[in-house]
Design an enzyme around this catalytic site. Structure first.
Site, PDB file in Angstrom:
ATOM      1  N   LYS A 156      39.470  84.886  44.045  1.00  0.00           N
ATOM      2  CA  LYS A 156      38.454  84.107  43.348  1.00  0.00           C
ATOM      3  C   LYS A 156      37.389  84.993  42.706  1.00  0.00           C
ATOM      4  O   LYS A 156      36.943  84.747  41.588  1.00  0.00           O
ATOM      5  CB  LYS A 156      37.792  83.132  44.332  1.00  0.00           C
ATOM      6  CG  LYS A 156      38.688  81.982  44.759  1.00  0.00           C
ATOM      7  CD  LYS A 156      38.952  81.056  43.581  1.00  0.00           C
ATOM      8  CE  LYS A 156      39.812  79.866  44.002  1.00  0.00           C
ATOM      9  NZ  LYS A 156      40.136  78.998  42.860  1.00  0.00           N
ATOM     10  N   SER A 214      37.628  88.166  41.721  1.00  0.00           N
ATOM     11  CA  SER A 214      38.157  88.895  40.570  1.00  0.00           C
ATOM     12  C   SER A 214      38.351  87.939  39.399  1.00  0.00           C
ATOM     13  O   SER A 214      38.137  88.308  38.236  1.00  0.00           O
ATOM     14  CB  SER A 214      39.472  89.583  40.927  1.00  0.00           C
ATOM     15  OG  SER A 214      40.422  88.655  41.380  1.00  0.00           O
ATOM     16  N   CYS A 269      22.158  69.994  38.750  1.00  0.00           N
ATOM     17  CA  CYS A 269      23.103  70.048  39.861  1.00  0.00           C
ATOM     18  C   CYS A 269      22.415  70.429  41.166  1.00  0.00           C
ATOM     19  O   CYS A 269      22.935  70.151  42.253  1.00  0.00           O
ATOM     20  CB  CYS A 269      24.232  71.033  39.552  1.00  0.00           C
ATOM     21  SG  CYS A 269      23.657  72.711  39.234  1.00  0.00           S
ATOM     22  N   GLN A 272      16.770  72.500  30.642  1.00  0.00           N
ATOM     23  CA  GLN A 272      16.912  71.212  31.315  1.00  0.00           C
ATOM     24  C   GLN A 272      15.575  70.488  31.418  1.00  0.00           C
ATOM     25  O   GLN A 272      15.513  69.271  31.234  1.00  0.00           O
ATOM     26  CB  GLN A 272      17.524  71.432  32.703  1.00  0.00           C
ATOM     27  CG  GLN A 272      18.966  71.909  32.639  1.00  0.00           C
ATOM     28  CD  GLN A 272      19.485  72.437  33.970  1.00  0.00           C
ATOM     29  OE1 GLN A 272      18.719  72.989  34.770  1.00  0.00           O
ATOM     30  NE2 GLN A 272      20.769  72.277  34.219  1.00  0.00           N
TER      31      GLN A 272
END
Length: 452
Positions: free
Chosen positions: A192, A194, A50, A120
């Site tokens: 977000k 928490s 990514c 990866q």
């Protein structure tokens, strides 16, 4: 042979550029075979995550390798070369080797020292090897990189300290409880941060999750993600009585939990430990809560301080790994130079014994009365003379090849013994064999049934 890496990563290209260069899992084998058929490319590996897309190649010349690998990227993704040139980095030979080692060890990752990249890299190499687009050089290089990364994470503490606020909270809780099994977590608000912390706690085995929010609907939405239950802040006292862990991020103007509110609740809890994480700004939890026995309160500054400290520790560990990488780069280059000696030695021996065979043919013609036993003795002793003459030059060649001027030594050796033609023929044969292997792999891919 030359080693190149061309790539884009989170440091050189924004996400809107990186997402244009994403290899899909089902198409990567085809990409590998097309790349392996590209002019100048002898071996290749494609690494896609990514945060990065990188192409590793062994090529016969640097300038053609750079040119045709860039062309492959442009053609495969259907973009103009000029549109991504400024975001592309290119590393050659020793820099390319060092870059692979740093990537595999996690030193080039967004989160320094993370271990996911090792898997990866390993998967990318295994796929390329399976598709027969690697050979002697990359089979050795990537295996060395994987082994080095494993050793780096085993021998140093680079991956042991939390470097995100949410993970720092998790590690603190482990020091208090040892294990999260059978523990209950209470989330105050639906922020977000928490939610992310609760997600890590849930993954670490917390038994129950309750969400308390000003509006019940928002609380229920978040609670469903953790198979938990929900309530409004009106039921906060009951929720605090049952909780072992509190994560707060409500955005309220004042304290959501005060010292006076929690003190009688702690008596009802019989002072069972309560771990509280305040991620809100302004703070949700009264700082005086820390004065209560068995209450462990941490706010965002505490957590960020821990993260900064851990990052410094990781940076120190990274320096140790960098020293390990430097040693491994030298070791691989020495092996690579020694590998370059092999065709020269083989060519020298081949030439010597061609001369020997011709000399034996002349002896047989001039001395036709020699018995087979006599010819065998002459053949054996003359071959021994050749081996003794070759021994010292071969030993010295191996010693000199690993020095800084190794390439010049190999070229001079080849010139002195007039081995250019033999070496070139052997290289062409090796390249032809590599191309045949790649072609067989490509035929296998093309013959495979489509997934569509």
């Amino acid at each position: 042979m030359e080693i190149l890496v061309l790539g884009l990563n989170y440091k050189t290209a924004p996400v809107e550029i990186r997402e244009k260069f994403t290899f899909q899992d089902d198409s990567t084998p085809r990409a590998l075979h097309l790349l392996s058929q590209t002019k100048s490319v002898v071996e290749c590996v494609i690494l896609g995550t990514c945060n990065r897309t990188e192409i590793y190649v062994v090529c016969d010349q640097l300038h053609t390798g750079r040119f045709y690998t860039r062309n492959f990227l442009a053609e495969w993704f259907g973009v103009e070369r000029e549109s991504f040139q400024e975001y592309l980095y290119i590393k050659e030979n020793s820099e390319a080797i060092e870059h692979l080692f740093r990537v595999t060890c996690g030193l080039d990752s967004m989160v320094m020292g993370e271990t996911q990249i090792l898997g990866q890299v390993r998967n990318a190499f295994f796929l390329a090897r399976e598709q027969k687009t690697t050979g002697t050089i990359f089979n050795t290089l990537f295996q060395q990189a994987i082994t080095l990364a494993k050793r780096a994470h085993t021998e140093t503490g680079i991956g042991q300290n939390a470097v995100s606020v949410s993970y720092a909270a998790i590690e603190l809780g482990k020091k208090i409880f040892g294990s999260y099994r059978d523990k209950a977590v209470l989330i105050l608000g639906a922020g977000k941060m928490s939610e992310l912390t609760a997600k890590h706690l849930h993954a670490n085995g917390v038994a129950r999750v309750r969400v308390a929010n000003r509006t019940l609907e928002r609380a229920q939405q978040l609670a469903r993600k953790f198979q938990g239950d929900a309530c409004t802040l009106d039921h906060l006292a009951e929720a605090l009585l049952e909780a072992d862990i509190v994560i707060s991020s409500t955005g309220a103007a004042g304290y959501v939990v005060t010292y006076e509110q929690l003190k009688p609740i702690m008596k009802q809890r019989k002072h069972r430990p309560l771990f509280m994480v305040d991620i809100a700004v302004p703070r949700d939890l009264d700082p005086r809560l820390n004065d209560l026995e068995n209450v462990y309160l941490y706010d965002i500054d505490d957590l960020e301080g821990i993260v900064e400290s851990n990052l410094r520790e990781r940076a120190q560990e990274a320096e140790r790994i960098a020293e390990m990488i430097s040693e491994e780069v030298v070791a691989f280059q020495n092996w690579l130079h020694t590998l370059g000696v092999v065709p020269l030695i083989s060519a020298l021996r081949e030439k010597a014994f061609v001369i020997h065979a011709e000399a034996m043919r002349k002896i047989e013609n001039k001395l036709p009365d020699l018995t087979e036993r006599e010819l065998h003795i002459i053949r054996k002793h003359t071959r021994g003379i050749i081996n003794q003459l070759l021994h010292d030059p071969v030993v010295r060649l191996k010693e000199l090849a690993v020095q800084k001027s190794g390439d010049e030594v190999l070229e001079l050796f080849s010139t002195i013994f007039a081995l250019e033609d033999v070496v070139q023929r052997r290289r062409e044969e090796a390249k032809w064999e590599a191309q045949k292997r790649a072609a067989r792999g490509k035929e296998k891919i093309l013959a495979a049934p489509s997934k569509e």
